[in-house]
Design an enzyme around this catalytic site. Structure first.
Site, PDB file in Angstrom:
ATOM      1  N   ASP A 131       0.824  -1.208   0.000  1.00  0.00           N
ATOM      2  CA  ASP A 131       0.000   0.000   0.000  1.00  0.00           C
ATOM      3  C   ASP A 131       0.859   1.260   0.000  1.00  0.00           C
ATOM      4  O   ASP A 131       0.803   2.092   0.907  1.00  0.00           O
ATOM      5  CB  ASP A 131      -0.959   0.007   1.199  1.00  0.00           C
ATOM      6  CG  ASP A 131      -2.235  -0.772   0.913  1.00  0.00           C
ATOM      7  OD1 ASP A 131      -2.259  -1.497  -0.092  1.00  0.00           O
ATOM      8  OD2 ASP A 131      -3.199  -0.653   1.690  1.00  0.00           O
TER       9      ASP A 131
ATOM     10  N   ASN B  68      -2.981  -4.581  -1.100  1.00  0.00           N
ATOM     11  CA  ASN B  68      -4.212  -4.618  -1.897  1.00  0.00           C
ATOM     12  C   ASN B  68      -4.328  -3.425  -2.841  1.00  0.00           C
ATOM     13  O   ASN B  68      -5.102  -3.472  -3.809  1.00  0.00           O
ATOM     14  CB  ASN B  68      -5.434  -4.669  -0.982  1.00  0.00           C
ATOM     15  CG  ASN B  68      -5.578  -3.433  -0.114  1.00  0.00           C
ATOM     16  OD1 ASN B  68      -4.686  -3.109   0.663  1.00  0.00           O
ATOM     17  ND2 ASN B  68      -6.685  -2.731  -0.241  1.00  0.00           N
ATOM     18  N   HIS B  69      -3.561  -2.352  -2.606  1.00  0.00           N
ATOM     19  CA  HIS B  69      -3.609  -1.189  -3.497  1.00  0.00           C
ATOM     20  C   HIS B  69      -2.579  -1.280  -4.621  1.00  0.00           C
ATOM     21  O   HIS B  69      -2.592  -0.412  -5.505  1.00  0.00           O
ATOM     22  CB  HIS B  69      -3.394   0.102  -2.706  1.00  0.00           C
ATOM     23  CG  HIS B  69      -4.619   0.579  -2.000  1.00  0.00           C
ATOM     24  ND1 HIS B  69      -5.504   1.485  -2.548  1.00  0.00           N
ATOM     25  CD2 HIS B  69      -5.126   0.251  -0.786  1.00  0.00           C
ATOM     26  CE1 HIS B  69      -6.489   1.720  -1.702  1.00  0.00           C
ATOM     27  NE2 HIS B  69      -6.280   0.984  -0.621  1.00  0.00           N
TER      28      HIS B  69
ATOM     29  N   HIS C  19       0.512  -8.353   4.062  1.00  0.00           N
ATOM     30  CA  HIS C  19      -0.206  -7.084   4.100  1.00  0.00           C
ATOM     31  C   HIS C  19      -1.560  -7.195   4.797  1.00  0.00           C
ATOM     32  O   HIS C  19      -1.879  -6.405   5.684  1.00  0.00           O
ATOM     33  CB  HIS C  19      -0.411  -6.545   2.692  1.00  0.00           C
ATOM     34  CG  HIS C  19      -1.153  -5.236   2.670  1.00  0.00           C
ATOM     35  ND1 HIS C  19      -0.564  -4.054   3.050  1.00  0.00           N
ATOM     36  CD2 HIS C  19      -2.439  -4.931   2.359  1.00  0.00           C
ATOM     37  CE1 HIS C  19      -1.446  -3.072   2.957  1.00  0.00           C
ATOM     38  NE2 HIS C  19      -2.592  -3.572   2.550  1.00  0.00           N
TER      39      HIS C  19
ATOM     40  N   HIS D  53      -2.521  -2.754   6.540  1.00  0.00           N
ATOM     41  CA  HIS D  53      -3.848  -2.756   5.911  1.00  0.00           C
ATOM     42  C   HIS D  53      -4.914  -1.969   6.655  1.00  0.00           C
ATOM     43  O   HIS D  53      -5.897  -1.545   6.050  1.00  0.00           O
ATOM     44  CB  HIS D  53      -4.299  -4.202   5.722  1.00  0.00           C
ATOM     45  CG  HIS D  53      -5.528  -4.362   4.862  1.00  0.00           C
ATOM     46  ND1 HIS D  53      -5.675  -3.733   3.653  1.00  0.00           N
ATOM     47  CD2 HIS D  53      -6.652  -5.106   5.032  1.00  0.00           C
ATOM     48  CE1 HIS D  53      -6.820  -4.079   3.114  1.00  0.00           C
ATOM     49  NE2 HIS D  53      -7.445  -4.899   3.935  1.00  0.00           N
TER      50      HIS D  53
END
Length: 766
Positions: free
Chosen positions: A419, A451-452, A509, A603
């Site tokens: 991220d 996740n980004h 993450h 996260h």
């Protein structure tokens, strides 16, 4: 759960019930209050109650048959034996203290952990350690490894890292002046880059400021460089002292002997000798240069795609050009002092090619490394950054830079836990720096995917009105921004999903999801992993590694303990039935099966967090490095230092991995006003105690039904300024840092006055 394995001291079996607790209000094992309508285990013949959490933890991952065979006289002794066994077998310890620094103050302080602030309420059996980390004496810099990349690429990456370290010096200068700012509003000056220029050298006599007579013993060799006046015993000697030369430096002559006094940032020296007028002129010239340099700040990249003029594109030639007063930070990182101050199709095309060169080099390195990175200690772990570059530079300034000697640890590794993009103001600059670090130190810098780091998530962030990574690329590079965005996505698809530190700490993450996967299965996952493949890979486990969250211990969960255990659907899932939230029993089973002592994740953040949070009985640790997230959330930014230490156990020294959180304090509204030179009254501001600790707002504990309170004590809390008593019945300010000294509390009125720069209320007369 097998109820037969839980027995009271009279050997009666305990039974699960949700009947109101009317005999004992506390769990016999943990001595914690049992809510009136909460599930618990009780003995129908004795006055004996056990909360649901303790009953579940008593299994401890072992079979019920083992518990029956090793039955203890009481449940309390069984739990003491379990805690002692875990303490002896664990190879990882959580430091009893954490480090925190406020950039506006500039002093790193050490505090003890506080339950509810950094340590979650479910950490009843967490094992803390008072061990000290090893010091290695003389420490070399980070060693490079031959990657087979062309020397031109390595030189280019090295220049980016050196320029970023120059930005760390800029941040250090800002903090030395008491200045602090959010990353979104940060307007740094352009650093001086290149070799330091010697402006003047020679011998002068340095005398103490107390007025002693000058003697030959005070004669020193002085060097005036850019930004500093240094002195040595002789030309080849070591530096004995340094005085920063800044725009605020003041020069004056003493009336009694015409000696030269140089004052800067609270420090001063007095010198005399030959050619003193020439030295004064050189210093005056350099101060004037510093004043001019302080006004030389990076230009702000225009939003090129929003411009009403012709869009920037590779095919448009130089028909479009926008003039800036100074080069942007991205242009300066890529080309240094030679960066142009205007943006045209030619310059943006050149920038894009250089960035894509970094991406291709980083991809070639990642393709030769495993999807599960093996990391050696000592190591620093960073959580979510989201383009907030200044928070990363602050961590480097206070806790050590990746390219210089670390005074306490040898060959420091760095894990950046995903991220890095979306929402922040310096996304491209941060990514360019991280890729340059990875190219220079491929076996010491590890990049975990978040996740980004995903095309669909970047586009979704832009669609909801924030600054997605795709939008950041297009606004800084115009029409060629899409090509750069695609080049980054190709690197993201090859990023590792997790790192394992010394085979005992797993860093990922998101989380564990259902926890039914193994590290061996994760190693077998094939890359590249595109956005379309993530949900189905490894039965959804890969998606959960990036997205899943742990179940937190809450007051509501105490009434219904099933909410804190097992696997539940995630509210992030949007009814796709893929993402899961996992309880502490899932974490404990996963660690026991894989031989792990700790799982580190990122996260998530909480508005009052210290940048880290210990959860799940000390098996799970969250770290979040972007302070004041998105410029609105009042959270600290945290990192983790992990290194070997030694502690005394059973009369012998035991070596273990020690985890120590290190935080950068959030910027409050009070600090923002102080940095800008003004104050405004607000009861919501957090005051500082006399030792410059930021105080915390304490809220009264809520009573339960029938007027019975959960408070363990009614100890009287008094205001340390005005003397008002019984603060515990209402909101008040409490200093966390003064717990080792005299307790320091403030009533709301005194806290609001001190936070606004006014004196506290006077002590009321008897």
């Amino acid at each position: 759960m097998d109820e037969a394995v839980l027995r009271c001291p009279g050997s009666h079996p305990l039974h699960l019930t949700h009947l109101p607790c009317v005999r004992n209000h506390r769990c016999t094992i943990c001595q914690d209050v049992i809510p009136r309508a909460a599930r618990r285990f009780m003995c129908r013949w004795c006055s004996y109650d056990v909360c649901y959490d303790c009953a579940v933890h008593n299994i401890g991952g072992r079979s019920s048959g083992e518990l029956v065979q090793a039955r203890k006289p009481t449940l309390r002794s069984a739990f003491k034996a379990y805690a002692a066994e875990r303490s002896l077998n664990t190879k990882v310890g959580i430091s009893m203290c954490y480090d925190i620094v406020s950039p506006a103050v500039g002093e790193v302080q050490t505090h003890q952990h506080r339950r509810g602030s950094g340590v979650n309420e479910d950490c009843r059996y967490a094992v803390f350690s008072d061990a000290l980390m090893f010091a290695d004496g003389e420490v070399p810099t980070m060693a490079r490894v031959d990657t087979g990349l062309p020397e031109e690429i390595l030189s280019f990456a090295s220049s980016i890292v050196r320029r970023m370290m120059a930005l760390v010096d800029v941040v250090a200068e800002e903090t030395s002046l008491g200045q602090d700012a959010l990353d979104i509003s940060w307007k740094p000056r352009c650093p001086d880059f290149g070799d330091e220029q010697l402006l003047k050298t020679g011998y002068l006599s340095k005398r103490p400021t107390s007025g002693h007579l000058v003697s030959s013993s005070h004669r020193r060799y002085f060097q005036l460089r850019k930004g500093a006046l240094e002195w040595r015993k002789n030309e080849s000697g070591e530096i004995l002292g340094k005085l920063q030369i800044q725009a605020s430096t003041h020069l004056s002559r003493l009336a009694e002997n015409n000696d030269l006094r140089v004052s800067s940032n609270g420090d001063e020296i007095i010198v005399t000798g030959e050619a003193l007028d020439e030295w004064e002129a050189a210093l005056q010239q350099h101060i004037a240069y510093q004043i001019t340099r302080s006004l030389h700040r990076f230009g702000t990249a225009p939003a090129l795609l929003k411009s009403k003029q012709k869009e920037l594109s590779p095919a448009s030639g130089d028909a479009y050009s926008t003039a800036l007063e100074n080069p942007t930070m991205l242009a300066w990182l890529l080309e240094g002092d030679a960066a142009p101050a205007n943006l045209s199709t030619t310059t943006t095309q050149r920038f894009a090619e250089k960035i894509k060169t970094l991406c291709h080099a980083a991809t070639s390195i990642l393709q030769g490394q495993s999807i599960l990175s093996e990391v050696q200690a000592p190591v620093r772990v960073f959580g979510d950054l989201h383009g907030q570059l200044r928070d990363l530079l602050l961590s480097f300034h206070y806790y050590g830079r990746p390219t210089e000697e670390d005074r306490d640890h040898n060959h420091m590794s760095y894990v950046f836990n995903g991220d890095w993009v979306d929402r922040g103001a310096h996304q491209l600059e941060l990514m360019v720096f991280l890729f340059a670090l990875k190219i220079l130190y491929p076996t010491r810098v590890w990049l975990n995917r978040g996740n980004h780091e995903d095309r669909q998530q970047n586009n979704r962030t832009t669609q909801i009105g924030s600054i997605g990574f795709d939008k950041a690329c297009s606004e800084q590079l115009g029409g060629v921004g899409e090509d750069v965005f695609c080049a980054f996505q190709q690197v993201f698809e090859w990023l590792p999903l997790a790192s394992r530190i010394e085979e005992k700490i797993l860093v990922l993450h998101g989380g564990l999801g259902q926890g039914d996967w193994t590290l061996a299965e994760l190693k077998a996952v094939q890359r590249p992993l595109s956005s379309e493949n993530l949900p189905s890979e490894l039965g959804g486990a890969v998606y959960n590694i990036l997205w899943s969250d742990p179940l937190r211990h809450t007051q509501e969960a105490r009434k219904n303990p099933l909410q804190s255990f097992g696997v539940h659907d995630s509210p992030r899932d949007k009814h796709f039935q893929i993402m899961k939230n996992f309880g502490r029993d899932v974490t404990e089973r996963f660690c026991a099966r894989e031989g792990l002592d700790l799982v580190i994740r990122s996260h998530q953040f909480t508005s009052d967090c210290k940048g880290y949070e210990l959860m799940h009985d000390g098996r799970l640790l969250r770290v979040f490095s972007a302070r004041n997230y998105m410029g609105t959330v009042p959270n600290d930014g945290g990192t983790l230092l992990i290194a070997y230490g030694s502690e005394l156990q059973g009369g012998a020294q035991k070596e273990l991995l020690l985890v120590r959180p290190q935080s950068i304090e959030r910027l409050t509204r009070q600090a923002q006003r102080r940095s800008s030179g003004g104050y405004a009254s607000s009861s919501k501001q957090e005051p500082y105690c006399p030792r410059k600790h930021m105080m915390q707002l304490e809220k009264p504990e809520m009573p339960t039904c029938f007027g019975w309170s959960h408070r363990d004590t009614d100890e009287n809390k008094c205001c340390s300024e005005c003397g008002e008593e019984n603060l515990q019945h209402d909101c008040y300010f409490h200093c966390r840092g003064c717990s080792n000294y005299d307790a320091y509390n403030l009533c709301m009125e005194c806290g609001a006055r001190l936070a606004s720069g006014l004196p506290a209320l006077p002590v009321a007369p008897d």
